[in-house]
Design a protein around this motif. Structure first.
Motif, PDB file in Angstrom:
ATOM      1  N   ILE A 121     -14.262  32.870   7.966  1.00 20.65           N
ATOM      2  CA  ILE A 121     -13.958  33.210   6.452  1.00 20.65           C
ATOM      3  C   ILE A 121     -13.161  32.173   5.914  1.00 20.65           C
ATOM      4  N   ARG A 122     -13.283  31.554   4.836  1.00 19.59           N
ATOM      5  CA  ARG A 122     -12.199  30.573   4.199  1.00 19.59           C
ATOM      6  C   ARG A 122     -12.020  31.081   2.989  1.00 19.59           C
ATOM      7  N   ARG A 123     -10.706  31.778   2.975  1.00 20.14           N
ATOM      8  CA  ARG A 123     -10.133  32.364   1.784  1.00 20.14           C
ATOM      9  C   ARG A 123      -8.679  32.503   1.775  1.00 20.14           C
ATOM     10  N   SER A 124      -8.052  32.186   0.724  1.00 18.76           N
ATOM     11  CA  SER A 124      -6.558  32.204   0.736  1.00 18.76           C
ATOM     12  C   SER A 124      -6.154  33.669   0.609  1.00 18.76           C
ATOM     13  N   PHE A 135     -10.407  40.784   7.236  1.00 24.68           N
ATOM     14  CA  PHE A 135      -9.680  40.581   8.447  1.00 24.68           C
ATOM     15  C   PHE A 135     -10.076  41.583   9.769  1.00 24.68           C
ATOM     16  N   GLU A 136     -10.823  42.675   9.029  1.00 25.02           N
ATOM     17  CA  GLU A 136     -11.305  43.613  10.244  1.00 25.02           C
ATOM     18  C   GLU A 136     -12.766  43.081  10.786  1.00 25.02           C
ATOM     19  N   ARG A 137     -13.409  42.627   9.692  1.00 20.78           N
ATOM     20  CA  ARG A 137     -14.852  41.947  10.473  1.00 20.78           C
ATOM     21  C   ARG A 137     -14.677  40.594  11.176  1.00 20.78           C
ATOM     22  N   SER A 177      -4.096  26.458  10.020  1.00 18.63           N
ATOM     23  CA  SER A 177      -4.519  25.942   8.474  1.00 18.63           C
ATOM     24  C   SER A 177      -4.459  27.203   7.570  1.00 18.63           C
ATOM     25  N   PRO A 178      -3.959  26.658   6.320  1.00 19.40           N
ATOM     26  CA  PRO A 178      -4.134  27.644   5.154  1.00 19.40           C
ATOM     27  C   PRO A 178      -5.441  27.898   4.885  1.00 19.40           C
ATOM     28  N   LYS A 179      -5.588  29.085   4.323  1.00 23.78           N
ATOM     29  CA  LYS A 179      -6.902  29.569   3.669  1.00 23.78           C
ATOM     30  C   LYS A 179      -7.872  30.231   5.193  1.00 23.78           C
ATOM     31  N   PHE A 180      -7.347  30.232   6.287  1.00 23.65           N
ATOM     32  CA  PHE A 180      -7.982  30.630   7.209  1.00 23.65           C
ATOM     33  C   PHE A 180      -7.443  31.741   8.002  1.00 23.65           C
ATOM     34  N   ALA A 181      -6.534  32.523   7.430  1.00 21.93           N
ATOM     35  CA  ALA A 181      -5.547  33.621   8.115  1.00 21.93           C
ATOM     36  C   ALA A 181      -6.409  34.622   8.918  1.00 21.93           C
ATOM     37  N   LYS A 187      -9.338  34.104  16.246  1.00 21.36           N
ATOM     38  CA  LYS A 187      -9.915  33.255  17.309  1.00 21.36           C
ATOM     39  C   LYS A 187      -8.660  32.979  18.150  1.00 21.36           C
ATOM     40  N   THR A 188      -7.229  33.020  17.499  1.00 17.09           N
ATOM     41  CA  THR A 188      -6.033  32.900  18.219  1.00 17.09           C
ATOM     42  C   THR A 188      -6.134  34.036  19.267  1.00 17.09           C
ATOM     43  N   ALA A 189      -6.489  35.255  19.097  1.00 13.96           N
ATOM     44  CA  ALA A 189      -6.353  36.566  19.932  1.00 13.96           C
ATOM     45  C   ALA A 189      -7.516  36.239  20.877  1.00 13.96           C
ATOM     46  N   LEU A 190      -8.658  35.732  20.959  1.00 15.06           N
ATOM     47  CA  LEU A 190      -9.508  35.347  21.747  1.00 15.06           C
ATOM     48  C   LEU A 190      -8.840  34.328  22.570  1.00 15.06           C
ATOM     49  N   ASP A 191      -8.308  33.267  21.977  1.00 14.99           N
ATOM     50  CA  ASP A 191      -7.649  32.002  22.830  1.00 14.99           C
ATOM     51  C   ASP A 191      -6.727  32.677  23.816  1.00 14.99           C
TER      52      ASP A 191
END
Ligand SMILES: NC(=O)c1ccc[n+]([C@@H]2O[C@H](COP(=O)([O-])OP(=O)(O)OC[C@H]3O[C@@H](n4cnc5c(N)ncnc54)[C@H](OP(=O)(O)O)[C@@H]3O)[C@@H](O)[C@H]2O)c1
Length: 288
Positions: A121-124, A135-137, A177-181, A187-191
């Protein structure tokens, strides 16, 4: 205690270089193995399924769309490969548990798991104040689903004393990167999960690779018009990196740009925030 997993891990770097240089000249470690790939109905997962099957592995294809999975399975079989399709919505815990039970019953342990299914999802954040569900999905498909699947398949890998997990993540894990919180946090959690699993199970013969891709030209990036002319890797090149991850089992596969942005973010944090804040204002938001 066996020294083999320790030696395998310590030589992963050189092994990756040798594999990259020698490429197809070396016999593939994947021949005769069982490799489960999620998100195999499209994009990187589909291209990876073809590449892994071409190396002689039996590929277990997982996604929600049965017709697309059948198309990929048929294409693999036409080329003389082996594939089996499993329909599963990875955000549904019951479906994941059923998938694990069926796969273990039909194949015993899988030799490798590629956690590739995902969504971006790309959204600020300023356009997300009323969108906690974004954030949940993203957590549901990019973190909770793959974690549940991995936990289900790990015991049999530990039992057979070998196994490899590849997590498909993003260079955004390094760049932040901004807009991808929502997307990058999941993905950071999975990493991070992958890195810790790799540490805990190394001596059991189970290893983990996190692949942090930059842009790949797949249906996922289609809705973002900004990316139409941006440089992007082909799904086939991405698939070659997944094969490399499965064969050489490095800790991570990064892009040069991701590594540079990660160093910038880590070592010059305040300056990097200013640069990213300005870039955020200059770049338009997306509709999704
Ligand atoms: N494209 C890029 O620029 C890029 C960059 C970095 C990382 N990545 C990552 O690469 C991975 C693959 O993405 P892609 O670019 O190849 O996109 P894609 O072509 O849209 O493929 C996404 C795959 O995920 C599957 N999927 C989505 N939700 C699912 C669910 N709930 N349960 C089961 N399967 C599901 C889809 O299959 P069904 O719809 O049939 O379920 C599809 O096969 C993703 O994790 C993505 O975050 C992509």
């Amino acid at each position: 205690m066996s020294l083999t997993p320790i030696l395998t891990r310590l030589t992963a770097g050189p092994a990756t270089v040798v594999r990259a240089v020698a490429g197809r000249a070396l016999p593939s470690r994947l021949a005769g193995r069982t490799v489960l790939i999620t998100g195999a109905s499209s994009g990187i997962g589909e291209a990876s399924a073809y590449a892994v099957a071409a190396r002689g592995a039996h590929v277990l294809l997982v996604a929600r769309r049965a017709d697309e999975l059948d198309r990929v399975r048929a294409a693999i079989e036409e080329r003389g490969g082996r594939a089996t399709a499993y329909v599963c919505d990875l955000v549904d815990p019951e479906q994941v548990d059923a998938l694990v039970a069926q796969v273990l019953a039909e194949h015993g342990a899988v030799d490798a798991l590629v956690n590739n299914a995902g969504r971006s999802i790309r959204r600020s954040v300023r356009n997300s104040f009323d969108r906690a569900h974004d954030f949940e999905r993203t957590m549901a498909i990019n973190y909770h689903g793959p974690v549940r699947l991995t936990l289900g398949l790990l015991p049999a890998m530990v039992e057979q004393r070998h196994g490899h997990v590849v997590n498909v993540v993003t260079w955004g894990v390094q760049a932040k990167s901004p807009k991808f919180a929502a997307y990058i946090a999941s993905k950071t959690a999975l990493d991070t999960f992958g890195r810790i699993v790799g540490r805990e199970l190394l001596l059991d013969g189970v290893t983990v690779t996190n692949i942090r891709f930059a842009l790949v030209r797949t249906p996922m990036i289609g809705p973002t018009k900004l990316y139409d002319k941006a440089p992007a890797m082909s799904p086939e090149t991405a698939a070659a990196r997944i094969v490399l991850a499965l064969e050489a089992r490095p800790l991570t596969i990064n892009t040069a740009a991701g590594t540079a942005l990660g160093l910038f973010t880590t070592f010059v944090p305040a300056a990097s925030d200013v640069v990213f804040a300005v870039a955020d204002r200059l770049l338009p938001d997306s509709s999704r």
